[in-house]
Design a protein around this motif. Sequence first.
Motif, mmCIF file in Angstrom:
data_model
loop_
_atom_site.group_PDB
_atom_site.id
_atom_site.type_symbol
_atom_site.label_atom_id
_atom_site.label_comp_id
_atom_site.label_asym_id
_atom_site.label_seq_id
_atom_site.Cartn_x
_atom_site.Cartn_y
_atom_site.Cartn_z
ATOM 1 N N TRP A 292 0.848 -1.216 0.000
ATOM 2 C CA TRP A 292 0.000 0.000 0.000
ATOM 3 C C TRP A 292 0.871 1.249 0.000
ATOM 4 C CZ3 TRP A 292 -5.535 0.605 0.653
ATOM 5 C CH2 TRP A 292 -6.218 -0.604 0.487
ATOM 6 N N TYR A 293 1.906 1.241 0.844
ATOM 7 C CA TYR A 293 2.760 2.432 0.969
ATOM 8 C C TYR A 293 3.434 2.706 -0.388
ATOM 9 C CZ TYR A 293 6.173 5.674 2.864
ATOM 10 O OH TYR A 293 6.909 6.788 3.117
ATOM 11 N N PHE A 296 0.850 4.265 -2.712
ATOM 12 C CA PHE A 296 0.558 5.686 -2.415
ATOM 13 C C PHE A 296 1.744 6.565 -2.796
ATOM 14 C CE2 PHE A 296 -3.521 5.981 -0.883
ATOM 15 C CZ PHE A 296 -3.835 5.031 0.071
ATOM 16 N N PHE A 424 -3.290 0.130 -7.133
ATOM 17 C CA PHE A 424 -2.725 1.496 -7.242
ATOM 18 C C PHE A 424 -1.958 1.647 -8.547
ATOM 19 C CE2 PHE A 424 -3.883 3.441 -3.448
ATOM 20 C CZ PHE A 424 -3.849 2.519 -2.429
ATOM 21 N N LEU C 584 -7.752 9.796 -1.624
ATOM 22 C CA LEU C 584 -6.551 9.127 -2.140
ATOM 23 C C LEU C 584 -5.430 10.129 -2.362
ATOM 24 C CD1 LEU C 584 -7.498 6.405 -4.795
ATOM 25 C CD2 LEU C 584 -6.099 6.196 -2.747
ATOM 26 N N SER C 585 -5.770 11.258 -2.975
ATOM 27 C CA SER C 585 -4.666 12.184 -3.293
ATOM 28 C C SER C 585 -4.128 12.811 -2.004
ATOM 29 C CB SER C 585 -5.156 13.274 -4.247
ATOM 30 O OG SER C 585 -6.388 13.749 -3.792
ATOM 31 N N VAL C 587 -3.942 11.336 0.897
ATOM 32 C CA VAL C 587 -3.083 10.326 1.556
ATOM 33 C C VAL C 587 -1.758 10.235 0.813
ATOM 34 C CG1 VAL C 587 -2.803 7.851 1.982
ATOM 35 C CG2 VAL C 587 -4.968 8.988 2.505
ATOM 36 N N SER C 588 -1.828 10.239 -0.533
ATOM 37 C CA SER C 588 -0.541 10.075 -1.249
ATOM 38 C C SER C 588 0.319 11.316 -1.037
ATOM 39 C CB SER C 588 -0.795 9.839 -2.738
ATOM 40 O OG SER C 588 -1.256 11.027 -3.321
ATOM 41 N N VAL C 591 1.841 10.770 2.227
ATOM 42 C CA VAL C 591 2.905 9.743 2.172
ATOM 43 C C VAL C 591 4.157 10.360 1.565
ATOM 44 C CG1 VAL C 591 3.590 7.756 0.776
ATOM 45 C CG2 VAL C 591 1.518 7.658 2.167
#
Lengths: 506, 519, 649
Positions: A292-293, A296, A424, C584-585, C587-588, C591
């Motif tokens: 997952w990481y 992302f 993803f 989603l964006s 979170v990314s 990250v």
Amino acid sequence: MIVPWLTLIFVVPLFGAAIVLPLRGARNRLAGLIISGLTLAMALTALLLSQSHNLAEQVLWLRRFGAWYALQFDGLSASLVIATAVLSSAVLAIGLELDTATDATSAPTMRPEVFTSLVLLTEALVIGAFLAADLVLFFLFFEVSLLPVYLLIGYWGGACRAMAASRFLMFSLASGFLLFGGIVGVVTTVSTVGRSSTLLSALANVEFTPGMERLLFVLFFMAFALKGPLVPLHSWLTAVVKEANPAVSALLIGAVDALGGYAMIRFTLGLFPNAALWAAPGVLVIALISIWYGGFAAVGERHLVSMASYTSISHFGFIVFGIFTLTPTAINGAAMYLVAHLLSVGALVLVCGVLQQSSGVAHFGDRRGLRQRAPATAALFLLVGLATLPLPGFLGFAAELQVLVGAGERHPIFALFAVIGTLFATVYVTWSYQRLFTGTHKLDMSPTDAVPTVRDATTIERSVIAVLLLLLLAFGCAPQMLRNYIASAEPGTTAVAITNIAEGGE
Amino acid sequence: MVPVIEYLLLAPCIVTFGAASLSILVEAVVVRRLRFPVQLVLSTTAIITALAFTVRNWTSADARTIAALGALAIDGPAMAVWVLLLLSALAVLVLLVERASNNGLSAFTSQASAPPGSTEENVAETTRAEHTEIFSLFLFSLSGMLLLSAASTLLSAFVGCEVMSLPLYLLVGLARRNRTLSQEAALKYFLLGATASAVFLYGIALLFGAAGSFDYADIAATISKMRSDNLLMYAGLGLSTAGLLFKLGAFPFHAWVPDIYTGAPTAITTFLATCAKIAAVFALLRLLFVPLGALRWTWQTPLALIALLTIAFGAIGALTPRNMKRVLAYSAIMNVGFMLLPIVAASTVQTGTLVSDFVSVSALLFHLTVYALMTLGVFALTLWVGGASGSNSNFDAWRGLARRNPLLAAMMGIFMLSFIGIPGTGGFASKLLLLTLVWRSGFAWLALGALAFSFVVAGCYLRIIRLMFLEPPADLTCATQPSKGVSVLVSICAVLLLCCGLFPSQVADIFSNMIGLLR
Amino acid sequence: MYTSMLLMESGSFTLLAGNCWVLIAFPLLVAALLLLVRMSDSWLYSVGVGGVGVSFGYAVVLFIMMLGEPEPITVQLYTWLSIGDAEVTVSLLIDQLSILFALLVAGIGTLVAIYSVGYLSDEPERRRFFGLLNLFIAAMLLLVLADNYVLLFVGWEAVGLVSYLLIGFWQEKEVAANAAKKAFVMNRVADLGLLSAIAVLLTQIGTVRFTAVAEQLGAVGGSWAGVVGFALLLAACAKSAQVPLQSWLLDAMESPTPASALIHSATMVAAGGYLILRSLPIYMLAPTARLAVLLIGVLTLFGGAWMAATGRDIKRVLACSTTSQLGYLMLAAGLGPVGAVFAVFQLLTHGVIKAGLFLAVGTLTRRVGRSDLQGLGGLVKVLPYTFVAFACGYLATIGVPFLSGFYAKGHIIATAWETIPAFGALAVVGVGLGAFYMTRLLLLTFTGTARWQEAPIGAETSTETGAENRQPLRGSVSMRFSLTVLSLLALGGGLALNGWLPGWLQPVFAAEVSRTGLLYFDWLNYVTLGLLFVVVVGTVIYYRKVTPIWFKAASTADEVALVRIGAAELYADDALQRGVVAPLSTVSARVSWTESEVLENGARHLWRVIGRTSILMRRLQSGNVRTYVLLFVAGTAVLVSAMLLWAWV
């Protein structure tokens, strides 16, 4: 006279590296390519021969620790050796021009001839590591292969490549020392048992005390998780890849990191099955986080090649997930995924390299609408992106399906999360394609601009990437042969043993 | 009855000691111009004949006795150490006479008595005066080391220790470049050495008090019989170990090492780092194994702690200094930690005899060989690359060496990789051997701790590799061309190191065919 | 019938069916040829259309031969992969259902190819279009002829990929690129359902072949059938753009109109229905899943109609109507075997009608240059031929008696009424709604005053609308041909299929169907026709009065809430945007922040700490002897006391 085929496979590039040095310019690259091709040929002949008779070689090396100079050529290592040979030939053939140092301040780097010999050296050492059937011999190749990659990163990279190179070496040495600790532990337990031998075949039936086995498992796992890399220990890869020359990054992400996955199956699982069973749930969680990481981070990443490195981190998470479900199907799937990952992510990085070289685009947003000026590169980027997706029809899908089914038997919920994690890939492949290739050409406004700042991929670059894609497609459409060949190496048998324990245990 | 002295067995000591005295005579008699060549010839022949004698004794299997009325234990390990010492001394001799690397002048001051910066000093410089006493001091120290490593009684150990140290105090102070620094180092070394000798002597006295005899065999016998509550014995053990640990430069007593190593001329630093340490560690091994073997339970764990802390301090210390010799000093400290590991790994069997002493001894000897090769090679290279700036060898001299002189950089790379312990080099084989030994005798935490700190120090070695290979050269002046001797020495060390790494079994076999320590 | 008997004796059927993989391989080869090989444009059209035509011809021959041959043929090519003990093979299944679909796909494909010859005559990238068209035919045929779920999945994804490439055909337009990405991502995320269904099947019963699954899934207890059912429904919803996931289809209208005609109305969107029909036995085992299919069907039926009624762009309105018609299909499929037969009926007829309508719209937009309803009107006089084609499609869809729409929807309403009366009634209301929005569309486009101007000739832009305003339409012959064929099929299709189809599909769905008479009428039909008549007349009157003023004051603010929601496509897009894309964006972004801040200098912090201890330690090396001796003595003291302590303890 028995020909030591296996030794020849890694000796040819080893000496090739020396032979290539004095040659100059195009002859040098050609010679490098020929030698790499020769290695591939040697590997294929060994593959054919190994069907009929056993090619394993075994010579006593360090009597005191019972370390042998032993090479083996079963399904798992053979497929990876051939894949490495293919990738190295691709890296040499594509011949990205070397001093892509973006700023002028960096002093003139090493002569390009040294690049070819260093790539051949890395190829030789990585192939040696795949062939090694002895723990200490594997460690020799595992560690020494770091040095040529260190120099490759250091000489042909971006502005602060020296820092990136030493960061790479520090992290890899950390993994090396962890492995060293593990080996010392193994050698001690083995030597107390009397006749000591660090041969894999001998080590398989050594009885470790539970406590020691768990300690050694953790050491081995950490070492290969760092090499892989898995998420908590991955920051070095993305930093290095930002600086290094894309061809070097392709070799690093493809072949050198595949060592981590291969060793995870061969050593961590092979030597410490009970500890693997004990640690499996924890490792699965780490693997899921990694998937997952990686996904992302790849979506958020601005640099092209480090976006590809996040793909590789996500894939490695999936491979570790497949391994630690401890079912034979999942392990076979993970091994096949390793081969698919090596080729597909290698190709992706090479395409990014081609893009960087042909149009100077290293970050998303540097340029838009490249498709108007470079349709072939756009098509290649999309196809390779789809191969890493993995889109059904490519090798990655066959492997992913095997892992999914294998994992589904014992951890259905984990398997579901793993597959969602791999979705993803769709987002960042299509999004990166859109940011680079679609839309109108922002910089030089009219597409018929006089100065062609953006050139399309040359025929060599196209054919190299096309070969990698064809391989992925061919094996994707008919993976049965590869599956049987990898299964014949029964990495799965250890898993079967474990699953029996698991069944019995649970 | 007439004392029987086995002259043949003692020949190496006699030869070196005789040559040392002879060289004093030469100092007095021979005319100034000829003095240097004569001294050189004298010391080389002395070392080579001593070497010949030792090898002859070693090959004739029967010559294994407690010689010289019990003072020296000429046994297999002792002879092996002697060979090692003499070879290293020969190498150091090459460095002693090195002139080419600092444009024709000897590394030693022309007139030690002249205060730094005074007119007498200038006069001595212009007249190119030479201190050729360094040869006699060197030989005296060497014979002291031979004595120390083979000592079988406490007194002969102390005498050997003193005979080794006193000439070294002098030699440390004779550096030509920034003499004040080297004189200060000599003084420091002397003061600390004196304290250490005092502590060592006090330890010996207590041991004598408790056991009633200086001889190792008698002490061993009395200890195995006596009850364990004899505090005198433990105090003596502690103090004598402390004395020897100082000579090694282990953790609590390591403070002097960096200052003295940077102060002393490079040749003498090499001598200190290799021969002095080999003799001292072997004396410690013999002291702890033979007489005090029964007390293993008391000294094993503290010694393990000291070893780990030494490695830790050596590793962390090596990270930040800006001076090549200081970095090498700290890495020398770290390697002392590794040298202590085989002693720690002693495991006694009920009968009190150290069954694994045979394994520990051969492991220690293998490590000492590899260590000697590494240190000799690195210090010789520092001399070579440091060149004119031999003393202030900060890192600029090393920057971009790969572009200027690739062969030199490759050899330095091999040494650095061996220090880190990359497989394929000697360092790896010796680390694997030592750590397996330690782990097997139950000190898993020590083995893993040692590995962790050797990872930390790898950062420092990498900085040097990075300087050489990846940094652009500051100025393109090629490294000064050293005399042939140094370049031959460096290449021999590098080649031997690689074959130690690739074929360690063959090298280890040389040491394994000797029987254990003589009681 | 006679020809099939003749061919049957000579046993050539087994031969022809034996290598039916040619059906897929040939268009694939042509696609590769067009896309990869540099060749002159002279015989581009013949190769492009030929690729599709040959596979259509092959399918027709197969169909004719199958008329006499009741037994389905399975052609096993090779084992793809053995996963655990399950054996996944690459094998094609020729049975009544799949040959019908093959005909539909190849037939409409050929007509669209012929139409595109004229339509794209001056498009610079037409070679790529024909390549992709052939690629689509190959992928769709693979999907339809697949014998197991894995091969179906490969075809499924390949079709998704081609739709991505076709939506993003004109990549210079940012909107098209966005639409393409959205379509591909949404489809792949939803395909997770199909993939997990495959995984469950492989783990639980070790096989993925349709026939084997039908038999063995019953044996496996527990709710596995339900799980598989819901998983397949998720994938089908995305592909057939059912209500929750329909926003991608509306954006997909950015693709060239022939592509929309073939893919986004007739064939690909029907794949979702095909999947449900193929796995009907699973749904028979899982009543809850079947109920879900029914609900989704009805929901989409109304949702699609609602959006179509308030649509602003002609192509988006047709897309919404496709969603609504597919709602009918899902409703029918959910009604069990009997419903399934009529689902196929609806699928076939809808495919033909919608393709015809889209092609008509293609000619229309090419002539007028714009496709939003506000800018059309009064085209009857300008494009009489297109009006006739559009009218045929219009009449067929709303269900004028004896046309294909009437039969298809009539049967579905009747079966729905028998199983669940409420759904039957809702279906009837759906027909009414359908009539309303189609009539509105017809009136706004063709009648009333012309709200568009003649675009100046020679305005050179390569975008679709720009390419269209050529005078006069070159290549209109090929476009006319396709339009006529499709209009005729739309009109007569129902009649042909009505009597014959239930009998033909009997072996597949084993459903006894009673009402097959051509002139069959019962009270339900009368009700629907009455409603139909009322709605059509009402709309005509309403629009005759309202259209002129309505468009002028067409600001959304004062509109009725109902219209505003419809126009915004039920806010599905915004829900998707806010619910999925935004988190989603963020979170990314979070990250990549941790990546650059925390981890990046995490290692550096560690190293600095070690460095600082090293400096601290160096301070210990003060350089004066006093400290050294002190350290020395302290060390000795500690060592001795340790020894003593050790001995003492």
